[in-house]
Design a protein around this motif. Structure first.
Motif, short mmCIF file in Angstrom:
data_model
loop_
_atom_site.label_atom_id
_atom_site.label_comp_id
_atom_site.label_asym_id
_atom_site.label_seq_id
_atom_site.Cartn_x
_atom_site.Cartn_y
_atom_site.Cartn_z
N TYR A 347 0.98 -1.36 -0.09
CA TYR A 347 0.18 -0.11 -0.03
C TYR A 347 0.77 1.06 0.07
O TYR A 347 0.66 2.23 0.78
CB TYR A 347 -0.98 0.03 1.17
CG TYR A 347 -2.14 0.95 1.05
CD1 TYR A 347 -2.92 0.89 -0.10
CD2 TYR A 347 -2.38 1.77 1.91
CE1 TYR A 347 -3.99 1.90 -0.41
CE2 TYR A 347 -3.45 2.76 1.72
CZ TYR A 347 -4.30 2.55 0.48
OH TYR A 347 -5.31 3.60 0.54
N GLU A 445 -2.89 -10.23 6.29
CA GLU A 445 -2.93 -8.99 6.97
C GLU A 445 -2.88 -7.71 5.86
O GLU A 445 -3.44 -6.60 6.05
CB GLU A 445 -1.82 -8.70 7.88
CG GLU A 445 -2.23 -9.90 9.09
CD GLU A 445 -0.92 -9.46 10.13
OE1 GLU A 445 0.04 -8.75 9.80
OE2 GLU A 445 -0.89 -10.36 11.09
N ALA A 448 -6.14 -7.53 4.07
CA ALA A 448 -7.09 -6.95 4.95
C ALA A 448 -6.69 -5.27 5.03
O ALA A 448 -8.01 -4.48 4.82
CB ALA A 448 -7.15 -7.48 6.35
N ARG A 449 -5.55 -4.97 5.12
CA ARG A 449 -5.41 -3.60 5.17
C ARG A 449 -5.80 -2.99 3.74
O ARG A 449 -6.49 -1.86 4.03
CB ARG A 449 -3.77 -3.47 5.24
CG ARG A 449 -3.31 -1.93 5.38
CD ARG A 449 -1.91 -1.71 5.48
NE ARG A 449 -1.21 -2.39 4.51
CZ ARG A 449 0.26 -2.86 4.61
NH1 ARG A 449 0.93 -2.39 5.83
NH2 ARG A 449 0.98 -3.55 3.93
N ARG A 451 -8.06 -3.73 1.77
CA ARG A 451 -9.45 -3.66 1.78
C ARG A 451 -10.25 -2.80 2.59
O ARG A 451 -11.19 -2.00 2.23
CB ARG A 451 -10.04 -5.13 1.95
CG ARG A 451 -9.80 -6.09 0.70
CD ARG A 451 -10.36 -7.51 1.26
NE ARG A 451 -11.94 -7.45 1.14
CZ ARG A 451 -12.62 -7.43 0.10
NH1 ARG A 451 -11.94 -7.39 -1.15
NH2 ARG A 451 -13.90 -7.45 0.48
N ARG A 452 -9.70 -2.45 3.67
CA ARG A 452 -10.17 -1.52 4.54
C ARG A 452 -9.84 0.03 3.87
O ARG A 452 -10.72 0.84 4.11
CB ARG A 452 -9.37 -1.59 5.98
CG ARG A 452 -9.84 -2.82 7.01
CD ARG A 452 -9.46 -2.64 8.26
NE ARG A 452 -7.82 -2.55 8.19
CZ ARG A 452 -6.97 -3.47 8.60
NH1 ARG A 452 -7.53 -4.65 8.50
NH2 ARG A 452 -5.71 -3.33 8.61
N ALA A 453 -8.62 0.19 3.34
CA ALA A 453 -8.12 1.38 3.05
C ALA A 453 -9.21 1.66 1.73
O ALA A 453 -9.45 3.08 1.76
CB ALA A 453 -6.80 1.46 2.51
N ARG A 454 -9.71 0.71 0.88
CA ARG A 454 -10.43 1.12 -0.28
C ARG A 454 -12.11 0.99 0.18
O ARG A 454 -12.68 1.18 -0.68
CB ARG A 454 -10.17 0.04 -1.08
CG ARG A 454 -8.82 0.17 -2.01
CD ARG A 454 -9.22 1.43 -3.06
NE ARG A 454 -7.73 1.74 -3.56
CZ ARG A 454 -7.29 1.07 -4.75
NH1 ARG A 454 -8.06 0.22 -5.37
NH2 ARG A 454 -6.13 1.64 -5.30
N GLY A 455 -12.24 0.87 1.52
CA GLY A 455 -13.72 0.79 2.18
C GLY A 455 -14.50 -0.46 1.57
O GLY A 455 -15.58 -0.40 1.50
N GLU A 457 -14.63 -3.14 3.31
CA GLU A 457 -14.73 -4.03 4.58
C GLU A 457 -15.76 -3.11 5.71
O GLU A 457 -15.35 -1.84 5.89
CB GLU A 457 -13.52 -4.62 5.13
CG GLU A 457 -12.86 -5.61 4.53
CD GLU A 457 -11.60 -6.40 5.19
OE1 GLU A 457 -11.29 -5.80 6.10
OE2 GLU A 457 -11.13 -7.31 4.61
#
Length: 457
Positions: A347, A445, A448-449, A451-455, A457
């Motif tokens: 990222y 991990e 997951a990071r 996917r969180r950053a792109r909204g 999750e």
């Protein structure tokens, strides 16, 4: 007698060269000119690998012109200033050059046209010198360019292509035109040790061998990292020592699934150029922003440096990055994987990776490099912008026996079988004997990071 100037830029060849052919058609004299652009030097784009390949190209171009009675005139400075100076020195009537798509190239063309018109000279800009289909020649309804490749390709494929032009038999240069010495390979330092030679003669030899021996297997083998079933013609397309129009003509003549797949790749090259021509800001800004807050700070810097050095702990990524440093070139599958790893797994801002590629790639091309990076980062034209290329899945598919990794990561050469792609799973003593780092990131991990950053999750 009339005099024409032919300004060579990214079209360093004699065969299938519309500006040169147009200048040589009349009875007048021709000044073949290359300007070492100081603005390009100042931008950081003139890096050792490309300068070295460029030196080969200019020497080969000069040799070809001398065989035809002319020679290459080399000047340094601002392009507009130097072209106008040569026009004044030779009392030239007109200047011929190829069109280009970057914001800088478009601005340069406009400045040159205004400067020449100010003292009654003409500028002729020729399309289809560095592309097969000119940017803007095919467009979708309601837009000035295609944002998705497949519909672009449907219109690109049947678009009429001009005939391939023969090299001129003679080039007559005016007397007394001064030139700087040609550059040579010895002028550059910090060059990749495996850098391939440049020049039109080399490019044409590679093209002929590829079309005779390689293109037939291209459809099945182009993603095979160890087999390296690619054409390796991208540096010659970047410097214009080969014509994309001629390549398409000759590939279609060869025929077959491999040739069709190869022509599709040439269409991708045109696709990126028509995107950049319409959206020149995409060389530095997201084509489609995702609102990314890219990692920064010491940890991101450490991870980026490990990526650049080929020490991420993921052998396939590291092999690709080491090939880049050694050859100034990288297999296309490796480019996509390494780019996805930096932008999505680590990222880190895609522009950091794009700059590193441009620092080393001999075929470092603004349109292809920047827009392929945006494709990998999910900020460009990819129709699946959230996809993440898993280096282990990529290894199983494109380097199943690990031959590519063993070639470029010699510290893993003794590891047998698929275990070479996951050295962290080796037994204690076997793992301890390897001078190779642990993975710098956990794949689950990192996914997951992202996917969180792109909204997501």
């Amino acid at each position: 007698m009339n005099v024409s100037v032919v300004l060579f830029t990214a079209d360093l060849r004699l065969h299938d060269h519309p500006p040169l052919r147009a200048a040589c058609e009349g009875p007048g004299l021709v000044v073949p000119l290359f300007v070492r652009d100081r603005a390009v030097d100042a931008s950081g784009f003139a890096v050792p690998n490309r300068l070295t390949f460029l030196a080969d190209c200019l020497r080969d171009l000069d040799a070809g012109l001398r065989d035809r009675g002319g020679s290459l005139v080399v000047r340094s400075g601002g392009v507009v200033e130097q072209v106008c100076r040569v026009v004044e020195e030779t009392d030239a009537d007109e200047v011929h050059m190829a069109s280009d798509v970057s914001a800088y190239a478009q601005a340069r063309e406009q400045r040159l046209r205004r400067a020449l018109e100010a003292f009654g000279r003409r500028l002729h800009v020729h399309d289809t010198v560095t592309t097969v289909v000119p940017p803007g020649a095919v467009t979708p309804a309601g837009s000035d360019h295609f944002a998705v490749f497949t519909p672009y390709f449907r219109q690109w494929s049947p678009h009429p292509s001009r005939d391939v032009l023969a090299a001129p038999r003679a080039v007559r240069l005016p007397d007394g035109v001064g030139s700087e010495p040609l550059p040579s390979r010895a002028d550059a330092s910090d060059v990749s040790p495996g850098l391939a030679p440049g020049g039109e003669a080399e490019g044409r030899a590679r093209m002929t061998a590829w079309l005779r021996e390689g293109v037939g297997g291209y459809e099945d083998q182009h993603d095979d990292l160890a087999g390296d079933g690619t054409s390796r013609l991208s540096p010659h397309l970047h410097f214009g020592t080969l014509s994309p129009v001629e390549l398409v003509h000759r590939a279609r003549k060869a025929g077959g699934p491999g040739a069709e797949a190869f022509v599709r790749q040439l269409a991708w090259r045109d696709f990126h150029r028509q995107v950049l021509a319409a959206r020149p800001q995409a060389s530095a800004a997201d084509y489609r922003t995702r609102g990314d807050q890219w990692r920064s700070g010491p940890d991101a810097h450490r991870d980026t440096e490990a990526w650049k050095a080929g020490r991420t702990g993921f052998p396939l990524v590291d092999a690709a990055m080491r090939q880049l440093r050694h050859e100034g070139w990288m297999h296309n599958r490796g480019r996509l994987l390494a780019a996805s790893f930096l932008a999505k797994t680590l990222y880190v801002d895609w522009r950091v990776g794009a700059r590193h590629y441009l620092d080393l790639l001999v075929d470092g091309d603004v349109a292809n490099n920047q827009l392929n990076w945006q494709w990998a980062a999910g900020t460009g034209t990819d129709t699946r912008p959230q996809r993440v290329l898993n280096p282990l899945a990529q290894a199983r598919r494109y380097d199943p026996d690990g031959a590519y990794v063993r070639r470029w990561v010699p510290e893993l050469a003794a590891v047998r079988g698929h275990a070479v792609h996951e050295p962290w799973r080796l037994s204690g003593p076997e793992r301890a004997a390897l001078d190779y780092p642990e993975p710098i990131v956990d794949l689950a991990e990192s996914l997951a990071r992202f996917r969180r950053a792109r909204g997501l999750e």
